[in-house]
Write a protein that holds these residues in place. Structure first.
Motif, PDB file in Angstrom:
ATOM      1  N   LEU A 170       0.818  -1.226   0.000  1.00 30.45           N
ATOM      2  CA  LEU A 170       0.000   0.000   0.000  1.00 30.45           C
ATOM      3  C   LEU A 170       0.847   1.269   0.000  1.00 30.45           C
ATOM      4  O   LEU A 170       0.305   2.364  -0.070  1.00 30.45           O
ATOM      5  CB  LEU A 170      -0.925   0.008   1.229  1.00 30.45           C
ATOM      6  CG  LEU A 170      -2.039  -1.023   1.237  1.00 30.45           C
ATOM      7  CD1 LEU A 170      -2.707  -1.088   2.607  1.00 30.45           C
ATOM      8  CD2 LEU A 170      -3.066  -0.708   0.144  1.00 30.45           C
ATOM      9  N   THR A 171       2.170   1.112   0.096  1.00 33.45           N
ATOM     10  CA  THR A 171       3.125   2.215   0.224  1.00 33.45           C
ATOM     11  C   THR A 171       2.733   3.180   1.339  1.00 33.45           C
ATOM     12  O   THR A 171       2.602   4.385   1.141  1.00 33.45           O
ATOM     13  CB  THR A 171       3.367   2.975  -1.106  1.00 33.45           C
ATOM     14  OG1 THR A 171       2.148   3.552  -1.545  1.00 33.45           O
ATOM     15  CG2 THR A 171       3.960   2.085  -2.169  1.00 33.45           C
ATOM     16  N   ILE A 172       2.564   2.598   2.541  1.00 33.12           N
ATOM     17  CA  ILE A 172       2.268   3.384   3.741  1.00 33.12           C
ATOM     18  C   ILE A 172       3.217   2.952   4.853  1.00 33.12           C
ATOM     19  O   ILE A 172       3.732   1.837   4.823  1.00 33.12           O
ATOM     20  CB  ILE A 172       0.806   3.190   4.213  1.00 33.12           C
ATOM     21  CG1 ILE A 172       0.524   1.718   4.559  1.00 33.12           C
ATOM     22  CG2 ILE A 172      -0.185   3.725   3.189  1.00 33.12           C
ATOM     23  CD1 ILE A 172      -0.813   1.447   5.214  1.00 33.12           C
ATOM     24  N   PRO A 173       3.451   3.819   5.840  1.00 29.64           N
ATOM     25  CA  PRO A 173       4.231   3.386   6.993  1.00 29.64           C
ATOM     26  C   PRO A 173       3.469   2.307   7.769  1.00 29.64           C
ATOM     27  O   PRO A 173       2.233   2.347   7.836  1.00 29.64           O
ATOM     28  CB  PRO A 173       4.342   4.659   7.852  1.00 29.64           C
ATOM     29  CG  PRO A 173       4.063   5.789   6.915  1.00 29.64           C
ATOM     30  CD  PRO A 173       3.114   5.245   5.895  1.00 29.64           C
ATOM     31  N   ILE A 174       4.182   1.363   8.366  1.00 23.91           N
ATOM     32  CA  ILE A 174       3.488   0.317   9.122  1.00 23.91           C
ATOM     33  C   ILE A 174       2.755   0.891  10.324  1.00 23.91           C
ATOM     34  O   ILE A 174       1.753   0.351  10.755  1.00 23.91           O
ATOM     35  CB  ILE A 174       4.399  -0.848   9.542  1.00 23.91           C
ATOM     36  CG1 ILE A 174       5.467  -0.414  10.519  1.00 23.91           C
ATOM     37  CG2 ILE A 174       4.991  -1.544   8.357  1.00 23.91           C
ATOM     38  CD1 ILE A 174       6.192  -1.580  11.162  1.00 23.91           C
ATOM     39  N   SER A 175       3.228   2.014  10.846  1.00 25.00           N
ATOM     40  CA  SER A 175       2.560   2.604  12.011  1.00 25.00           C
ATOM     41  C   SER A 175       1.157   3.081  11.671  1.00 25.00           C
ATOM     42  O   SER A 175       0.317   3.212  12.557  1.00 25.00           O
ATOM     43  CB  SER A 175       3.390   3.737  12.608  1.00 25.00           C
ATOM     44  OG  SER A 175       3.588   4.757  11.655  1.00 25.00           O
ATOM     45  N   THR A 229       2.711  10.157  11.339  1.00 31.03           N
ATOM     46  CA  THR A 229       1.878  11.269  10.910  1.00 31.03           C
ATOM     47  C   THR A 229       0.534  10.682  10.531  1.00 31.03           C
ATOM     48  O   THR A 229       0.433   9.532  10.127  1.00 31.03           O
ATOM     49  CB  THR A 229       2.486  12.024   9.715  1.00 31.03           C
ATOM     50  OG1 THR A 229       2.690  11.098   8.652  1.00 31.03           O
ATOM     51  CG2 THR A 229       3.806  12.671  10.087  1.00 31.03           C
ATOM     52  N   SER A 230      -0.515  11.433  10.680  1.00 25.43           N
ATOM     53  CA  SER A 230      -1.854  10.911  10.401  1.00 25.43           C
ATOM     54  C   SER A 230      -2.110  10.841   8.902  1.00 25.43           C
ATOM     55  O   SER A 230      -1.394  11.432   8.106  1.00 25.43           O
ATOM     56  CB  SER A 230      -2.904  11.797  11.074  1.00 25.43           C
ATOM     57  OG  SER A 230      -2.783  13.117  10.605  1.00 25.43           O
ATOM     58  N   ASN A 231      -3.144  10.111   8.545  1.00 27.09           N
ATOM     59  CA  ASN A 231      -3.567   9.986   7.153  1.00 27.09           C
ATOM     60  C   ASN A 231      -2.478   9.435   6.245  1.00 27.09           C
ATOM     61  O   ASN A 231      -2.108  10.034   5.267  1.00 27.09           O
ATOM     62  CB  ASN A 231      -4.085  11.322   6.617  1.00 27.09           C
ATOM     63  CG  ASN A 231      -5.271  11.806   7.408  1.00 27.09           C
ATOM     64  OD1 ASN A 231      -6.101  11.006   7.846  1.00 27.09           O
ATOM     65  ND2 ASN A 231      -5.357  13.100   7.619  1.00 27.09           N
ATOM     66  N   TYR A 232      -1.970   8.267   6.601  1.00 22.21           N
ATOM     67  CA  TYR A 232      -0.970   7.571   5.785  1.00 22.21           C
ATOM     68  C   TYR A 232       0.275   8.437   5.658  1.00 22.21           C
ATOM     69  O   TYR A 232       0.706   8.795   4.577  1.00 22.21           O
ATOM     70  CB  TYR A 232      -1.520   7.174   4.408  1.00 22.21           C
ATOM     71  CG  TYR A 232      -2.972   6.785   4.403  1.00 22.21           C
ATOM     72  CD1 TYR A 232      -3.489   5.910   5.342  1.00 22.21           C
ATOM     73  CD2 TYR A 232      -3.842   7.310   3.465  1.00 22.21           C
ATOM     74  CE1 TYR A 232      -4.829   5.564   5.339  1.00 22.21           C
ATOM     75  CE2 TYR A 232      -5.175   6.957   3.455  1.00 22.21           C
ATOM     76  CZ  TYR A 232      -5.656   6.089   4.386  1.00 22.21           C
ATOM     77  OH  TYR A 232      -6.979   5.743   4.371  1.00 22.21           O
ATOM     78  N   GLY A 233       0.861   8.794   6.777  1.00 21.74           N
ATOM     79  CA  GLY A 233       1.924   9.777   6.892  1.00 21.74           C
ATOM     80  C   GLY A 233       3.205   9.468   6.175  1.00 21.74           C
ATOM     81  O   GLY A 233       3.379   8.444   5.544  1.00 21.74           O
ATOM     82  N   SER A 234       4.133  10.408   6.301  1.00 18.83           N
ATOM     83  CA  SER A 234       5.400  10.315   5.600  1.00 18.83           C
ATOM     84  C   SER A 234       6.550   9.924   6.526  1.00 18.83           C
ATOM     85  O   SER A 234       7.669   9.802   6.084  1.00 18.83           O
ATOM     86  CB  SER A 234       5.705  11.645   4.915  1.00 18.83           C
ATOM     87  OG  SER A 234       5.779  12.670   5.892  1.00 18.83           O
ATOM     88  N   PHE A 235       6.290   9.782   7.824  1.00 19.40           N
ATOM     89  CA  PHE A 235       7.317   9.285   8.727  1.00 19.40           C
ATOM     90  C   PHE A 235       6.667   8.524   9.870  1.00 19.40           C
ATOM     91  O   PHE A 235       5.475   8.631  10.115  1.00 19.40           O
ATOM     92  CB  PHE A 235       8.193  10.425   9.278  1.00 19.40           C
ATOM     93  CG  PHE A 235       7.532  11.232  10.363  1.00 19.40           C
ATOM     94  CD1 PHE A 235       7.715  10.903  11.698  1.00 19.40           C
ATOM     95  CD2 PHE A 235       6.734  12.318  10.057  1.00 19.40           C
ATOM     96  CE1 PHE A 235       7.102  11.645  12.699  1.00 19.40           C
ATOM     97  CE2 PHE A 235       6.125  13.063  11.051  1.00 19.40           C
ATOM     98  CZ  PHE A 235       6.307  12.727  12.369  1.00 19.40           C
TER      99      PHE A 235
END
Length: 192
Positions: free
Chosen positions: A66-71, A106-112
């Motif tokens: 999904l190319t999202i952070p696991i968090s 970061t919220s909403n499929y963040g960048s970190f």
């Protein structure tokens, strides 16, 4: 005392609810999700219903697909967060060598995202290559760490840190008889 069984059930529901929301937001079928994550449709359905507690390797496959952070899959959506030791959502690697606690993202499929990790004595955890554009910043908070990045090894001691591209094969090795505690910051950039 923390009830690990209830925590595991809560985490399974949370991961399932978040995964379903992301899939619906992206207007994806379960089969499309299975194809991009290389996780079976049956397993994904069980995860979405909160009937399966996925391992760390399955969560990585889903996040990478999904190319999202696991968090994004692990953290609850709240305005103010306090992350306390041993109160995070624990996700354990398949071989039991590494326990990851998501701290913040970061919220909403963040960048970190930020994690705590506990690497068992005399063990190795190999997450494989992450999605393109992932940069890892790892600090040894306690103990020692050998990190293999492709064919190169780096030996780190308490408070040493390393930065590297996480989209290549890498492994974390604890060469000691004590648990190694790590602090991770992972950044995600969208591929062009």
């Amino acid at each position: 005392m923390v009830n690990k069984s209830n925590d595991a059930e809560k985490l399974a529901r949370q991961v399932g609810d978040t995964l379903r929301r992301i899939r619906h937001d992206r207007k994806m079928s379960l089969q499309e999700l299975a194809t991009i994550t290389e996780v079976s449709k049956l397993t994904l359905g069980n995860i979405e219903r909160g009937e399966a507690n996925p391992s760390l390797s399955v969560i990585w496959k889903i996040a990478n697909g999904l190319t999202i952070p696991i968090s994004t899959l692990l953290n609850e959506d709240k305005e103010v967060l306090v992350s306390r030791k041993n109160e995070g959502n624990d996700v354990v690697s398949t071989n039991g060598a590494c326990t990851l606690q998501s701290i913040f993202d970061t919220s909403n499929y963040g960048s970190f995202e930020i994690h705590r990790a506990f690497l068992e004595p005399n063990s190795e955890y190999s997450p494989g290559a992450h999605q393109i554009g992932v940069i890892e910043y790892v600090t040894v908070m306690e103990g020692e760490l050998k990190i293999k990045i492709q064919d190169e090894y780096h030996h780190l001691y308490e408070y040493d840190a390393i930065k590297f591209n996480g989209d290549v094969e890498h492994a974390y090795i604890n060469p000691t008889d004590s648990v190694t505690v790590l602090h991770f910051v992972m950044t995600y950039t969208k591929p062009n």
